[in-house]
Design a protein around this motif. Structure first.
Motif, PDB file in Angstrom:
ATOM      1  N   GLU A  29       0.899  -1.185  -0.083  1.00  0.00           N
ATOM      2  CA  GLU A  29      -0.007  -0.062  -0.134  1.00  0.00           C
ATOM      3  C   GLU A  29       0.772   1.168  -0.165  1.00  0.00           C
ATOM      4  N   LYS A  30       2.136   1.148   0.379  1.00  0.00           N
ATOM      5  CA  LYS A  30       3.122   2.075   0.280  1.00  0.00           C
ATOM      6  C   LYS A  30       4.150   1.947  -0.823  1.00  0.00           C
ATOM      7  N   ARG A  31       3.851   1.016  -1.779  1.00  0.00           N
ATOM      8  CA  ARG A  31       4.703   0.708  -2.840  1.00  0.00           C
ATOM      9  C   ARG A  31       6.131   0.361  -2.233  1.00  0.00           C
ATOM     10  N   CYS A  33       7.979   1.396   0.135  1.00  0.00           N
ATOM     11  CA  CYS A  33       9.134   1.967   0.420  1.00  0.00           C
ATOM     12  C   CYS A  33       9.783   1.755   1.733  1.00  0.00           C
ATOM     13  N   ALA A  69       9.743   1.556  -3.676  1.00  0.00           N
ATOM     14  CA  ALA A  69       9.832   2.963  -4.226  1.00  0.00           C
ATOM     15  C   ALA A  69      10.684   3.882  -3.377  1.00  0.00           C
ATOM     16  N   MET A  71      13.547   5.049  -0.451  1.00  0.00           N
ATOM     17  CA  MET A  71      13.205   5.395   1.106  1.00  0.00           C
ATOM     18  C   MET A  71      11.974   6.096   1.249  1.00  0.00           C
ATOM     19  N   ASP A  72      11.420   5.857   2.688  1.00  0.00           N
ATOM     20  CA  ASP A  72       9.982   6.486   3.045  1.00  0.00           C
ATOM     21  C   ASP A  72      10.077   7.946   3.093  1.00  0.00           C
ATOM     22  N   LEU A  73       9.751   8.781   2.194  1.00  0.00           N
ATOM     23  CA  LEU A  73       9.778  10.371   2.410  1.00  0.00           C
ATOM     24  C   LEU A  73       9.307  10.735   3.846  1.00  0.00           C
ATOM     25  N   TRP A 116       8.244  -1.077  -9.569  1.00  0.00           N
ATOM     26  CA  TRP A 116       8.953   0.203  -9.210  1.00  0.00           C
ATOM     27  C   TRP A 116      10.228   0.074  -8.677  1.00  0.00           C
ATOM     28  N   PHE A 118      13.071   2.581  -6.954  1.00  0.00           N
ATOM     29  CA  PHE A 118      13.556   4.061  -6.931  1.00  0.00           C
ATOM     30  C   PHE A 118      14.668   4.287  -5.827  1.00  0.00           C
ATOM     31  N   SER A 142      14.842   9.172  -8.722  1.00  0.00           N
ATOM     32  CA  SER A 142      13.977  10.464  -8.691  1.00  0.00           C
ATOM     33  C   SER A 142      14.258  11.523  -7.865  1.00  0.00           C
TER      34      SER A 142
HETATM   35  N1  COA Z   1       7.402   7.372   0.609  1.00  0.00           N
HETATM   36  C1  COA Z   1       6.756   7.735   1.304  1.00  0.00           C
HETATM   37  N2  COA Z   1       5.352   7.250   0.846  1.00  0.00           N
HETATM   38  C2  COA Z   1       5.399   6.621  -0.474  1.00  0.00           C
HETATM   39  C3  COA Z   1       6.295   6.507  -1.262  1.00  0.00           C
HETATM   40  C4  COA Z   1       7.724   7.025  -0.553  1.00  0.00           C
HETATM   41  N3  COA Z   1       9.115   6.663  -1.326  1.00  0.00           N
HETATM   42  N4  COA Z   1       6.155   5.919  -2.227  1.00  0.00           N
HETATM   43  C5  COA Z   1       5.020   5.822  -2.458  1.00  0.00           C
HETATM   44  N5  COA Z   1       4.528   6.260  -1.109  1.00  0.00           N
HETATM   45  C6  COA Z   1       2.955   6.202  -0.617  1.00  0.00           C
HETATM   46  C7  COA Z   1       2.037   7.381  -1.279  1.00  0.00           C
HETATM   47  O1  COA Z   1       2.137   8.387  -0.503  1.00  0.00           O
HETATM   48  C8  COA Z   1       0.803   6.838  -1.065  1.00  0.00           C
HETATM   49  O2  COA Z   1       0.610   6.728   0.035  1.00  0.00           O
HETATM   50  P1  COA Z   1      -1.256   7.017   0.635  1.00  0.00           P
HETATM   51  O3  COA Z   1      -2.082   6.214   0.154  1.00  0.00           O
HETATM   52  O4  COA Z   1      -1.200   7.353   2.054  1.00  0.00           O
HETATM   53  O5  COA Z   1      -1.542   8.346  -0.159  1.00  0.00           O
HETATM   54  C9  COA Z   1       1.081   5.329  -1.336  1.00  0.00           C
HETATM   55  O6  COA Z   1       2.227   5.262  -0.912  1.00  0.00           O
HETATM   56  C10 COA Z   1       0.658   4.904  -2.582  1.00  0.00           C
HETATM   57  O7  COA Z   1       1.491   5.771  -3.690  1.00  0.00           O
HETATM   58  P2  COA Z   1       0.939   6.245  -4.908  1.00  0.00           P
HETATM   59  O8  COA Z   1       1.840   7.323  -5.470  1.00  0.00           O
HETATM   60  O9  COA Z   1      -0.360   6.609  -4.787  1.00  0.00           O
HETATM   61  O10 COA Z   1       0.965   5.115  -5.981  1.00  0.00           O
HETATM   62  P3  COA Z   1       1.462   5.137  -7.627  1.00  0.00           P
HETATM   63  O11 COA Z   1       1.342   3.495  -7.856  1.00  0.00           O
HETATM   64  O12 COA Z   1       0.161   6.045  -8.266  1.00  0.00           O
HETATM   65  O13 COA Z   1       2.878   5.545  -7.990  1.00  0.00           O
HETATM   66  C11 COA Z   1       4.992   5.560  -7.392  1.00  0.00           C
HETATM   67  C12 COA Z   1       3.961   4.826  -7.476  1.00  0.00           C
HETATM   68  C13 COA Z   1       6.196   4.890  -7.025  1.00  0.00           C
HETATM   69  C14 COA Z   1       5.515   6.369  -8.848  1.00  0.00           C
HETATM   70  C15 COA Z   1       4.930   6.825  -6.606  1.00  0.00           C
HETATM   71  O14 COA Z   1       4.497   6.512  -5.386  1.00  0.00           O
HETATM   72  C16 COA Z   1       6.404   7.701  -6.230  1.00  0.00           C
HETATM   73  O15 COA Z   1       6.839   8.539  -7.093  1.00  0.00           O
HETATM   74  N6  COA Z   1       6.893   7.282  -4.938  1.00  0.00           N
HETATM   75  C17 COA Z   1       8.013   8.277  -4.774  1.00  0.00           C
HETATM   76  C18 COA Z   1       9.245   7.474  -5.329  1.00  0.00           C
HETATM   77  C19 COA Z   1      10.702   8.204  -5.018  1.00  0.00           C
HETATM   78  O16 COA Z   1      10.795   9.100  -5.374  1.00  0.00           O
HETATM   79  N7  COA Z   1      11.187   7.509  -4.117  1.00  0.00           N
HETATM   80  C20 COA Z   1      12.582   7.948  -3.868  1.00  0.00           C
HETATM   81  C21 COA Z   1      12.910   8.101  -2.491  1.00  0.00           C
HETATM   82  S1  COA Z   1      14.708   8.112  -2.311  1.00  0.00           S
END
Ligand code: COA
Length: 279
Positions: A29-31, A33, A69, A71-73, A116, A118, A142
Motif C-alpha cells: 500500500e506504500k509501494r 518504500c 519505491a 526510502m520512505d519520504l 517500481w 527508485f 527520482s
Molecule cells: N515514501 C513515502 N510514501 C510513499 C513513497 C515513498 N517513497 N512511495 C509511495 N508512497 C506512498 C504514497 O504517498 C501513497 O500513500 P497514501 O496512500 O497514504 O496516499 C502510497 O504510497 C501509494 O502511492 P501512489 O503514489 O498513490 O502510487 P502510484 O502507484 O500511483 O505511484 C510511484 C507509484 C512509486 C510512482 C509513486 O508512489 C512515487 O513516485 N513514489 C516516490 C518514489 C521516490 O521518489 N522514491 C525515492 C525515494 S529516495
C-alpha cells in the motif's frame, strides 16, 4: 491491510521453498518504500535466514506493484529529521546496515524486480549478487525530482553499474527506464515479461543450488573485492581466498577433479559436479 494496522514484523514477508528463500518487501500500500520499521525487520529476516540449512539462495522481491519505491519520504526522512541528528543517523545505520549485510551475504542473492524501483532501492538492488527485472518494471533516480542528490549509496551504485554518460543522465534527468533498458544498461542481468519473471529466477536459483556453496561464497566475495584492487593485488587476494576456501572444502574441490578426470561423469565446462557424492 492499511498502513496504520501494519506492524513492524509484517513489513517483510518470506517463504522457503525447495532451498529458495523468497523474501518480500511487504508494504504494497506504500509501494514497499523503506521505513525505519521495514529496515529493522529486514535485518531480522536476513539474520534468521543467513545460516539456515533450509536456505541455499535468497531472492528479494516486492509484494504488489512495486519492488521498492525507495526510502520512505515521510517516516525515513521527514519524521526522523524532526527528531534531530541522532535519529537521522540511527535510521541511516538501520538501512545501510541491512544492505551491507546483504552485500556480503553467506548465500547467493537475487533481486527479482517486479515493479517500481527508485532511489534508495538501488542499495539493496546492488547488494544482491544477480538481478532480474520484469520488462514492465520502472527504475529511476527520482531524487532530483524532489530536490536532493541520489544519496544512500545510490550515486555510487549508478557509477558502479552504469557507464558515466548513462549514470549522469539517469541521475540528472529523473526519467525512468524500463526493465529492458535497465538490462541494456547493466543495472540488471536480464529482463523478461512479468509473467515469466518468477520462472526465470527459479531456473537461475536452481542452477546456483547445484554449485558448491563454499566456492559460491568465495566467488561472489571475490568479484566485489577485486573490482577495487590493482591487478597484482587481485592476483594475490585470489590465491589467498582460494587457499582459505580449500581449508573449509578441499574435499569438494578434489571430488570435482575426481569426477571429471577419473570417473568421467561430467564436464566442468558443461555443468557442475555431483556434490551429493562428498560430505
Ligand atoms: N515514501 C513515502 N510514501 C510513499 C513513497 C515513498 N517513497 N512511495 C509511495 N508512497 C506512498 C504514497 O504517498 C501513497 O500513500 P497514501 O496512500 O497514504 O496516499 C502510497 O504510497 C501509494 O502511492 P501512489 O503514489 O498513490 O502510487 P502510484 O502507484 O500511483 O505511484 C510511484 C507509484 C512509486 C510512482 C509513486 O508512489 C512515487 O513516485 N513514489 C516516490 C518514489 C521516490 O521518489 N522514491 C525515492 C525515494 S529516495
Amino acid at each position: 491491510m492499511t498502513e496504520a494496522e501494519r506492524k513492524e514484523e509484517d513489513t517483510v514477508a518470506y517463504t522457503i521453498e525447495n532451498g529458495i528463500a523468497w523474501v518480500k518487501f511487504n508494504r504494497p500500500e506504500k509501494r514497499n518504500c523503506m521505513s525505519p520499521k521495514l529496515n529493522r525487520q529486514m535485518m531480522r529476516v536476513l539474520d534468521e535466514l543467513e545460516f539456515s540449512d533450509e536456505v541455499g539462495v535468497l531472492v528479494l522481491t516486492g509484494e504488489g506493484s512495486a519492488w521498492s519505491a525507495g526510502m520512505d519520504l515521510k517516516e525515513y526522512f521527514r519524521e526522523t529529521e524532526a527528531q534531530g541528528l541522532g535519529a537521522v543517523r540511527k535510521s541511516q545505520s538501520e538501512a545501510y546496515g541491512w544492505w551491507r549485510r546483504l552485500r556480503w551475504y553467506q548465500k547467493p542473492t537475487i533481486a527479482m524486480v517486479n515493479g517500481w524501483c527508485f532511489g534508495g532501492g538501488y542499495g539493496p538492488l546492488h547488494a544482491c549478487d544477480l538481478a532480474f527485472a520484469a520488462d514492465e518494471a520502472q527504475f529511476g533516480l527520482s531524487e532530483i525530482n524532489w530536490g536532493i542528490l541520489p544519496g544512500g549509496g545510490a550515486t555510487k551504485v549508478a557509477t558502479n553499474l552504469l557507464n558515466m554518460r548513462n549514470a549522469m543522465y539517469h541521475a540528472m534527468m529523473g526519467e525512468n527506464i524500463d526493465g529492458k533498458k535497465a538490462a541494456e544498461w547493466g543495472l540488471v542481468n536480464e529482463s523478461v515479461p512479468l509473467d515469466k519473471l518468477k520462472g526465470r529466477v527459479t531456473e537461475v536459483a536452481n542452477v546456483l543450488l547445484e554449485k558448491n556453496p563454499v566456492a559460491l561464497k568465495a566467488t561472489k566475495d571475490a568479484v566485489r573485492r577485486v573490482m577495487e584492487m590493482t591487478y597484482d593485488n587481485a592476483e594475490d587476494f585470489l590465491i589467498r581466498a582460494q587457499e582459505a576456501a580449500n581449508s573449509f572444502d578441499n574435499d569438494g574441490r578434489k571430488e570435482g577433479i575426481r569426477q571429471f578426470i577419473d570417473d568421467k561423469s561430467y564436464k566442468p565446462g558443461l555443468g557442475a559436479y555431483d556434490k551429493s557424492k562428498h560430505s
